[in-house]
Design a protein around this motif. Structure first.
Motif, short mmCIF file in Angstrom:
data_model
loop_
_atom_site.label_atom_id
_atom_site.label_comp_id
_atom_site.label_asym_id
_atom_site.label_seq_id
_atom_site.Cartn_x
_atom_site.Cartn_y
_atom_site.Cartn_z
N ASP A 64 0.84 -1.21 0.00
CA ASP A 64 0.00 0.00 0.00
C ASP A 64 0.87 1.25 0.00
N ARG A 65 0.34 2.30 -0.57
CA ARG A 65 1.00 3.61 -0.52
C ARG A 65 0.30 4.42 0.56
N ILE A 66 1.10 4.96 1.48
CA ILE A 66 0.54 5.72 2.58
C ILE A 66 1.30 7.04 2.74
N ARG A 67 0.65 7.99 3.43
CA ARG A 67 1.31 9.26 3.77
C ARG A 67 2.08 9.09 5.05
N VAL A 68 3.31 9.60 5.05
CA VAL A 68 4.13 9.63 6.26
C VAL A 68 4.72 11.01 6.39
N ARG A 69 5.01 11.40 7.62
CA ARG A 69 5.56 12.72 7.90
C ARG A 69 6.83 12.54 8.73
N SER A 70 7.92 13.07 8.21
CA SER A 70 9.18 13.03 8.97
C SER A 70 9.06 13.97 10.15
N GLU A 71 9.70 13.61 11.25
CA GLU A 71 9.64 14.44 12.44
C GLU A 71 10.32 15.77 12.16
N GLY A 72 9.66 16.85 12.53
CA GLY A 72 10.21 18.18 12.32
C GLY A 72 9.97 18.74 10.93
N LYS A 73 9.30 18.01 10.08
CA LYS A 73 9.02 18.48 8.72
C LYS A 73 7.53 18.81 8.61
N LYS A 74 7.20 19.82 7.84
CA LYS A 74 5.81 20.22 7.69
C LYS A 74 5.07 19.38 6.65
N GLY A 75 5.72 19.01 5.57
CA GLY A 75 5.04 18.31 4.48
C GLY A 75 5.09 16.80 4.64
N ALA A 76 4.03 16.15 4.19
CA ALA A 76 3.98 14.69 4.19
C ALA A 76 4.47 14.18 2.84
N VAL A 77 5.00 12.97 2.84
CA VAL A 77 5.40 12.31 1.60
C VAL A 77 4.62 11.00 1.51
N ILE A 78 4.56 10.47 0.31
CA ILE A 78 3.85 9.20 0.10
C ILE A 78 4.89 8.12 -0.17
N GLY A 79 4.81 7.06 0.61
CA GLY A 79 5.73 5.95 0.47
C GLY A 79 4.99 4.64 0.39
N MET A 80 5.71 3.59 0.04
CA MET A 80 5.10 2.27 -0.09
C MET A 80 5.54 1.39 1.07
N VAL A 81 4.57 0.70 1.68
CA VAL A 81 4.85 -0.19 2.81
C VAL A 81 5.49 -1.47 2.28
N THR A 82 6.61 -1.86 2.89
CA THR A 82 7.29 -3.10 2.51
C THR A 82 6.86 -4.22 3.45
N PRO A 83 7.08 -5.48 3.06
CA PRO A 83 6.67 -6.59 3.92
C PRO A 83 7.35 -6.61 5.29
N ASP A 84 8.51 -5.95 5.42
CA ASP A 84 9.19 -5.93 6.72
C ASP A 84 8.79 -4.73 7.58
N GLY A 85 7.79 -3.95 7.15
CA GLY A 85 7.27 -2.86 7.98
C GLY A 85 7.92 -1.51 7.73
N ARG A 86 8.87 -1.43 6.82
CA ARG A 86 9.46 -0.14 6.50
C ARG A 86 8.62 0.53 5.42
N VAL A 87 8.87 1.80 5.19
CA VAL A 87 8.20 2.55 4.14
C VAL A 87 9.30 3.08 3.21
N THR A 88 9.18 2.77 1.93
CA THR A 88 10.18 3.21 0.95
C THR A 88 9.59 4.28 0.05
N LEU A 89 10.46 5.14 -0.42
CA LEU A 89 10.03 6.16 -1.36
C LEU A 89 10.18 5.62 -2.77
N PRO A 90 9.12 5.59 -3.55
CA PRO A 90 9.22 5.09 -4.91
C PRO A 90 9.91 6.10 -5.82
N GLY A 91 10.39 5.65 -6.94
CA GLY A 91 10.97 6.55 -7.92
C GLY A 91 12.47 6.59 -7.93
N PHE A 92 13.12 5.98 -6.95
CA PHE A 92 14.59 5.92 -6.95
C PHE A 92 15.00 4.64 -7.63
N LYS A 93 15.84 4.77 -8.65
CA LYS A 93 16.25 3.57 -9.39
C LYS A 93 17.76 3.40 -9.30
#
Length: 168
Positions: free
Chosen positions: A139-168
């Protein structure tokens, strides 16, 4: 008057082939290619929602049109040499498939701290973020880094981390 009526079908036939002679893409053939690639005809689950609008006039592609894999409910049909591309909407898969996807338990819950990573072949960057939505693996979900105002959308991995798509 009778000679005009007899020549009318010939005129219509010539008018129909004039569009092809001007170098327009054969949309019926493109529809058949899309259906063959997806394995479903227009209106069927997993196939195109409808045929390509026949009023569309695409320049004839010198190479076979490329059909990208389905993404975000559509396929992209493109002609590399000329640079045109069209998005063809897809019919959602059958209800059983959607229900199976909906039954996946969320691995990340709203408010959980997660590791947010962005990586490539030559680097990897990670930070701690807070999930703003529940999310199951994939799933793609919104996450917010601590101390940052804007949220980013990342993909949930099977190990519970969230990765940012688009990096190759």
């Amino acid at each position: 008057m009778t000679s005009f009526r007899r020549s009318l079908p010939v005129l219509l036939l010539l008018a129909g082939t004039a569009a092809h002679a001007q170098g327009f893409e054969d949309l019926a053939a493109l529809d058949r290619k899309i259906a063959a690639t997806l394995g479903a005809d227009a209106g069927e689950p997993g196939g195109p929602a409808r045929t390509i609008d026949k009023r569309l006039k695409l320049a004839a592609c010198s190479q076979p049109a490329i059909i990208d894999p389905p993404a975000m409910g559509a396929v992209l049909v493109r002609c590399e040499p000329l640079g045109w591309r069209i998005r063809v909407a897809l019919v959602r898969p059958a209800a059983g498939y959607a229900q199976a996807a909906a039954k996946a338990e969320p691995l990340v819950r709203k408010g959980d701290q997660v590791e947010l990573t962005a990586s490539s072949g030559s680097f990897s960057v990670s930070t701690v973020a807070v999930a703003e939505q529940d999310g199951a693996p994939g799933d793609r979900i919104r996450v917010r880094s601590e101390g940052k105002k804007g949220a980013v959308i990342g993909m949930v991995t099977p190990d519970g981390r969230v990765t940012l798509p688009g990096f190759k």
